[in-house]
Design a protein around this motif. Structure first.
Motif, PDB file in Angstrom:
ATOM      1  N   GLN A 100     -57.016  77.334 -19.680  1.00 60.13           N
ATOM      2  CA  GLN A 100     -56.893  76.176 -20.565  1.00 60.13           C
ATOM      3  C   GLN A 100     -55.745  75.314 -20.076  1.00 60.13           C
ATOM      4  N   GLY A 101     -56.079  74.323 -19.213  1.00 55.99           N
ATOM      5  CA  GLY A 101     -55.023  73.518 -18.602  1.00 55.99           C
ATOM      6  C   GLY A 101     -54.117  74.408 -17.774  1.00 55.99           C
ATOM      7  N   PRO A 102     -52.811  74.330 -17.988  1.00 54.43           N
ATOM      8  CA  PRO A 102     -51.889  75.169 -17.214  1.00 54.43           C
ATOM      9  C   PRO A 102     -51.757  76.602 -17.715  1.00 54.43           C
ATOM     10  N   ILE A 103     -52.489  76.956 -18.779  1.00 59.68           N
ATOM     11  CA  ILE A 103     -52.502  78.346 -19.236  1.00 59.68           C
ATOM     12  C   ILE A 103     -53.612  79.074 -18.484  1.00 59.68           C
ATOM     13  N   ILE A 104     -53.230  80.010 -17.622  1.00 58.98           N
ATOM     14  CA  ILE A 104     -54.207  80.730 -16.799  1.00 58.98           C
ATOM     15  C   ILE A 104     -53.937  82.225 -16.956  1.00 58.98           C
TER      16      ILE A 104
ATOM     17  N   GLY B 168     -52.915  85.461  -8.129  1.00 56.53           N
ATOM     18  CA  GLY B 168     -53.073  85.929  -9.463  1.00 56.53           C
ATOM     19  C   GLY B 168     -51.769  86.344 -10.103  1.00 56.53           C
ATOM     20  N   LEU B 169     -51.656  86.004 -11.375  1.00 56.69           N
ATOM     21  CA  LEU B 169     -50.558  86.459 -12.207  1.00 56.69           C
ATOM     22  C   LEU B 169     -51.102  87.364 -13.292  1.00 56.69           C
ATOM     23  N   ILE B 170     -50.397  88.449 -13.542  1.00 56.26           N
ATOM     24  CA  ILE B 170     -50.728  89.303 -14.668  1.00 56.26           C
ATOM     25  C   ILE B 170     -49.597  89.210 -15.678  1.00 56.26           C
ATOM     26  N   TYR B 171     -49.964  89.003 -16.932  1.00 59.53           N
ATOM     27  CA  TYR B 171     -48.993  88.821 -18.008  1.00 59.53           C
ATOM     28  C   TYR B 171     -48.927  90.072 -18.876  1.00 59.53           C
ATOM     29  N   ALA B 172     -47.771  90.244 -19.473  1.00 56.37           N
ATOM     30  CA  ALA B 172     -47.617  91.167 -20.598  1.00 56.37           C
ATOM     31  C   ALA B 172     -47.223  90.313 -21.791  1.00 56.37           C
TER      32      ALA B 172
ATOM     33  N   HIS C 234     -44.890  78.929 -19.890  1.00 62.31           N
ATOM     34  CA  HIS C 234     -45.118  80.198 -19.192  1.00 62.31           C
ATOM     35  C   HIS C 234     -44.532  81.360 -19.985  1.00 62.31           C
ATOM     36  N   GLU C 235     -43.388  81.150 -20.611  1.00 63.73           N
ATOM     37  CA  GLU C 235     -42.701  82.232 -21.316  1.00 63.73           C
ATOM     38  C   GLU C 235     -43.117  82.348 -22.780  1.00 63.73           C
ATOM     39  N   HIS C 236     -43.982  81.452 -23.241  1.00 66.06           N
ATOM     40  CA  HIS C 236     -44.458  81.561 -24.619  1.00 66.06           C
ATOM     41  C   HIS C 236     -45.256  82.842 -24.804  1.00 66.06           C
ATOM     42  N   ASP C 237     -44.871  83.658 -25.754  1.00 68.21           N
ATOM     43  CA  ASP C 237     -45.551  84.921 -26.048  1.00 68.21           C
ATOM     44  C   ASP C 237     -45.588  85.840 -24.818  1.00 68.21           C
ATOM     45  N   THR C 238     -44.602  85.715 -23.944  1.00 63.62           N
ATOM     46  CA  THR C 238     -44.608  86.480 -22.695  1.00 63.62           C
ATOM     47  C   THR C 238     -43.439  87.451 -22.641  1.00 63.62           C
ATOM     48  N   GLU C 239     -43.756  88.723 -22.461  1.00 66.86           N
ATOM     49  CA  GLU C 239     -42.724  89.732 -22.234  1.00 66.86           C
ATOM     50  C   GLU C 239     -42.293  89.700 -20.778  1.00 66.86           C
ATOM     51  N   TRP C 240     -43.276  89.616 -19.875  1.00 66.14           N
ATOM     52  CA  TRP C 240     -43.029  89.431 -18.441  1.00 66.14           C
ATOM     53  C   TRP C 240     -44.320  88.966 -17.787  1.00 66.14           C
ATOM     54  N   SER C 241     -44.185  88.451 -16.572  1.00 61.78           N
ATOM     55  CA  SER C 241     -45.350  88.057 -15.784  1.00 61.78           C
ATOM     56  C   SER C 241     -45.039  88.306 -14.316  1.00 61.78           C
TER      57      SER C 241
ATOM     58  N   GLU D 124     -56.861  91.412 -33.462  1.00 58.44           N
ATOM     59  CA  GLU D 124     -55.657  91.348 -32.619  1.00 58.44           C
ATOM     60  C   GLU D 124     -55.399  89.940 -32.078  1.00 58.44           C
ATOM     61  N   GLY D 125     -56.226  88.985 -32.453  1.00 54.02           N
ATOM     62  CA  GLY D 125     -56.008  87.608 -32.046  1.00 54.02           C
ATOM     63  C   GLY D 125     -56.489  87.265 -30.656  1.00 54.02           C
ATOM     64  N   VAL D 126     -57.182  88.196 -29.996  1.00 58.18           N
ATOM     65  CA  VAL D 126     -57.645  87.939 -28.632  1.00 58.18           C
ATOM     66  C   VAL D 126     -58.676  86.812 -28.616  1.00 58.18           C
ATOM     67  N   MET D 127     -59.618  86.836 -29.534  1.00 61.90           N
ATOM     68  CA  MET D 127     -60.670  85.825 -29.541  1.00 61.90           C
ATOM     69  C   MET D 127     -60.122  84.434 -29.864  1.00 61.90           C
ATOM     70  N   ASP D 128     -59.067  84.364 -30.664  1.00 66.55           N
ATOM     71  CA  ASP D 128     -58.464  83.065 -30.960  1.00 66.55           C
ATOM     72  C   ASP D 128     -57.850  82.449 -29.710  1.00 66.55           C
ATOM     73  N   LYS D 129     -57.394  83.293 -28.785  1.00 64.07           N
ATOM     74  CA  LYS D 129     -56.841  82.784 -27.526  1.00 64.07           C
ATOM     75  C   LYS D 129     -57.961  82.384 -26.564  1.00 64.07           C
ATOM     76  N   LEU D 130     -59.002  83.202 -26.513  1.00 63.51           N
ATOM     77  CA  LEU D 130     -60.088  82.949 -25.566  1.00 63.51           C
ATOM     78  C   LEU D 130     -60.974  81.793 -26.004  1.00 63.51           C
TER      79      LEU D 130
END
Length: 563
Positions: free
Chosen positions: A329-333, A58-62, A108-115, A373-379
């Motif tokens: 969604q594909g390689p976005i997990i 598992g990866l956790i993103y910020a 992986h780094e799109h919209d990513t502060e860290w992972s 907050e755009g969460v549903m647009d991602k999900l």
């Protein structure tokens, strides 16, 4: 609520302003945010310790766009509870021994502060310690080994929870953060297990590897880590793929497949995992000293299909996997980061609703915040609904595969060449990938055949048998209290569980599900038998078989040491 304001039947019941069910990242985020608002909060956790029931890749993103991240809520999280920062991200397209690798670090780094890579037992138990301290300050706390078995209702409205080990508890708000197998979301009528196409199944091995060997074999320093994804024909024709993440002193290696495809191909999860572990591509990394620390499995909701647009009912709000908030969604997990955001937003919504003297509006406000907050647009990306309506129809999917495998299609793959890597790194395109064989099996195979190079290494890995894997797990069996009951033991109704259950297999007598032939009055009937003792509580059989599925009592059943 004061004693005089409570309904008479509740006067003898213990009451908390907020009750959070589940101490994973979503529940922890909700509890911490409640505490930050000074709200009295009780957290109830099923496992003997937080994380004992939880599994992740598992990866956790910020995410940079997220209103809350785990380290915002829990300072020091990365140093104390995470494994390694993930600084490189690759996908390997596989056809036999030919492989073409794309660097997906930009995606992986799109919209990513860290992972960071994480192991759930370590992460969740650390979070639980922080949560307990925070909630104690407002008159609450955290209790482990408690199974919340249902919703408490008064006059038809949800007002609390019932438990195996405790008397009923009332609350002004209940947060169901009890994971993909949420009994509360199902009882509230918000989720069901009727359609296998709405779920993935993940199976994972945690593999021992010393810190210095990881540095040597993967070329990383202490503040670096690597994620590898795998797709193509190494998983037969099952739609899905594999992953490998570097931890501090271990590797997380696993597979994730669409459950309906797993059933249709009658593929056995442990064999598909072994196919990845023994592929020559991994030989350089795994060497000949393979030691498996833990085997585990779980269901994963497909947010594109099941993420709840209105994740609440009465005083109940649902967050994380329990609400279908897993973005695959594909390689976005991504999942744990969305659970954190949702948990914090749910608590924030209640605090705001309370300040307006309308706490009953918290659920609707929480749903609105997820949208704002755009969460549903991602999900649940709108574009996927359009693409899937056409692209997932069988005639269209078959035609797409036929064109791709034709000389014209192969020529197109060769012509695109290096442009394919750029397309794979486009976040908007990844969110539109249809759930067909084309992106998971056919396209990666053609890419590898046309652009790849042969792998010359030879695997020396000998994975444990399924029997050895089951035997190495930790169980506290709830004797005489089976948590799963077969409602229909005919092979037609429940036979899919024999191969799809990650601790069962055809011709294997030591797992949960077994096929038998029964002779009655001169005729033969194929039936299925069930033994819940080796169950890893993934929930697979609840979807593919006719069962009555519940969790074991608090602290009973499987206990994951890695997670």
């Amino acid at each position: 609520m004061s004693e005089s304001e409570r309904p008479p039947e509740s006067e003898a019941r213990e009451h908390y302003e907020a009750v959070v069910v589940g101490a994973g990242p979503g529940g922890a985020a909700a509890a911490a945010t409640f505490a930050n608002y000074g709200i009295e909060t009780l957290v109830l956790e099923l496992g003997v310790e937080a994380g004992a029931k939880n599994v992740s890749g598992g990866l956790i993103y910020a995410e940079e766009s997220a209103p809350y991240t785990i380290d915002d809520l829990f300072p020091g999280f990365r140093e104390a509870a995470a494994e390694r920062p993930i600084t490189e991200y690759y996908i390997h397209n596989v056809a036999g021994d030919r492989v073409k690798t794309f660097d997906l670090t930009d995606l992986h780094e799109h919209d990513t502060e860290w992972s960071d890579a994480v192991l759930r037992r370590t992460m969740d138990s650390w979070l639980a310690e922080q949560v307990h301290e925070k909630t104690k300050e407002t008159g609450g706390g955290l209790l482990t080994g408690v199974r919340v078995n249902g919703l408490l209702r008064e006059n038809g409205r949800i007002v609390g929870v019932t438990c195996d080990e405790l008397d009923p508890i009332t609350a002004d708000i209940v947060v169901a953060a009890d994971g993909v197998t949420s009994e509360l979301a199902r009882e509230a009528g918000l989720m069901d297990w009727e359609r296998p196409e709405e779920w993935f199944q993940g199976v994972k091995a945690v593999v021992d590897m010393p810190h210095d060997r990881i540095a040597e074999r993967f070329g990383v320093d202490d503040d670096e880590g690597v994620a590898h994804l795998f797709s193509g024909d190494l998983f037969q024709d099952v739609r899905g793929g594999g992953f490998l993440y570097t931890n501090r002193a271990s590797l997380s290696i696993g597979t994730v497949f669409h459950l309906d495809s797993l059933v249709a191909e009658q593929a056995e999860p442990h064999q598909l995992l072994d196919g990845l572990l023994t592929h020559p591509l991994l030989a350089e990394w795994l060497g000949d000293d393979y030691t498996e620390l833990e085997y585990s499995a779980k269901l994963v909701p497909d947010s594109k299909k099941v993420a709840l647009r209105e994740p609440y009912k009465d005083n109940l709000v649902v967050v994380g996997d329990a609400a279908g908030q897993m973005q695959a969604q594909g390689p976005i997990i991504k999942g744990m980061n969305h659970a954190v955001t949702a948990g914090a937003l749910a608590a924030e919504a209640y605090a705001e609703a309370k300040s307006r003297n309308s706490p009953e509006s918290a659920g609707a406000l929480y749903a609105q915040k997820l949208r704002d907050e755009g969460v549903m647009d991602k999900l649940r990306p709108r574009g996927y609904d359009v693409v899937s309506a056409l692209g997932e129809r069988e005639p269209v999917a078959s035609l797409t595969d036929a064109v791709l495998t034709s000389p014209v299609g192969r020529l197109g793959v060769r012509a695109l060449g290096g442009q394919l890597e750029r397309l794979y790194n486009t976040s908007a395109l990844s969110m539109l990938i249809p759930d067909t064989k084309t992106p998971y099996v056919t396209l990666p195979r053609i890419i590898a055949e046309e652009l790849g190079e042969p792998v010359v290494d030879e695997s020396r890995v000998q994975p444990p048998s399924l029997e050895e894997r089951i035997g190495a797990l930790t169980y506290d069996t709830d004797v005489g209290n089976a948590h799963i009951v077969l409602q229909d033991n005919s092979f037609e109704a429940s036979g899919a569980a024999v191969s799809a259950c990650p601790v069962s297999a055809v011709d294997f007598g030591g797992g949960c599900y077994r096929e038998e032939t029964v002779k009655t009055n001169g005729s033969e009937e194929r039936v299925v038998s069930l033994d819940t003792q080796p169950c890893v509580e993934c929930g697979t059989c609840a979807v593919v078989a006719d069962t009555d599925w519940n969790h074991p009592s608090g602290g009973k059943g499987i206990e994951f040491r890695q997670g």
